[in-house]
Design a protein around this motif. Structure first.
Motif, PDB file in Angstrom:
ATOM      1  N   THR A 189      -0.106  -2.282   4.981  1.00  0.00           N
ATOM      2  CA  THR A 189      -0.209  -3.716   4.853  1.00  0.00           C
ATOM      3  C   THR A 189      -0.452  -4.187   3.242  1.00  0.00           C
ATOM      4  O   THR A 189      -0.723  -3.221   2.529  1.00  0.00           O
ATOM      5  CB  THR A 189      -1.215  -4.580   5.601  1.00  0.00           C
ATOM      6  N   ARG A 202       3.435   1.898   8.725  1.00  0.00           N
ATOM      7  CA  ARG A 202       3.173   0.654   8.428  1.00  0.00           C
ATOM      8  C   ARG A 202       2.039   0.670   7.449  1.00  0.00           C
ATOM      9  O   ARG A 202       1.030   1.134   7.708  1.00  0.00           O
ATOM     10  CB  ARG A 202       2.966  -0.512   9.269  1.00  0.00           C
ATOM     11  N   ALA A 223       3.697  -6.664   4.673  1.00  0.00           N
ATOM     12  CA  ALA A 223       3.620  -5.307   5.094  1.00  0.00           C
ATOM     13  C   ALA A 223       4.957  -4.675   4.754  1.00  0.00           C
ATOM     14  O   ALA A 223       6.008  -5.457   4.481  1.00  0.00           O
ATOM     15  CB  ALA A 223       3.385  -5.196   6.490  1.00  0.00           C
ATOM     16  N   ASP A 231       7.354  -1.034   6.074  1.00  0.00           N
ATOM     17  CA  ASP A 231       7.195  -0.249   6.762  1.00  0.00           C
ATOM     18  C   ASP A 231       8.302   0.753   6.738  1.00  0.00           C
ATOM     19  O   ASP A 231       9.257   0.520   5.881  1.00  0.00           O
ATOM     20  CB  ASP A 231       7.504  -1.168   8.113  1.00  0.00           C
TER      21      ASP A 231
END
Length: 117
Positions: free
Chosen positions: A52, A50, A33, A35
């Motif tokens: 992924t 966030r 991920a 962020d």
């Protein structure tokens, strides 16, 4: 070594917009991920958004509907589009990446966002 380079911060008046960029030195698919965090003076660092590997996104309640996280895979870059900015959005914004190995994390140096009333 993985490097994350942030850009796009600055001074903007309330109601305005900014787009932050985070360029990674390797494929963003190297990470589980990516962020955006932020930290204001006297506050804890908080997760803002966030994304992924498969494209799922999550947002803090305080920015939901105003901020959008996205990516450009070819450029190894993740973005944070910030609209309808408020003075309380003022903070240092940090790019963060979670490696494919548990406990392996990477941080950018941060970029200052200041929103004036």
């Amino acid at each position: 070594q993985v490097q994350l380079v942030e850009s796009g911060g600055g001074l903007v008046q309330a109601g305005g917009s900014l787009r932050l960029s985070c360029a990674a030195s390797t494929s963003i698919f190297s990470f589980n991920a990516m962020d955006w965090y932020r930290q204001a003076p006297g506050n804890q660092r908080e997760l803002v958004a966030r994304i992924t590997t498969v494209g799922d996104t999550n947002y803090a309640d305080s920015v939901k509907g105003r901020f959008t996280i996205s990516r450009d895979n070819a450029k190894n870059t993740v973005y944070l589009q910030m609209n309808s900015l408020k003075p309380e959005d003022t903070a240092v914004y940090y790019c963060h990446a979670s490696g494919r190995t548990v406990g392996r994390y990477y941080w950018g140096q941060g970029t200052q966002v200041t929103v004036s009333s």
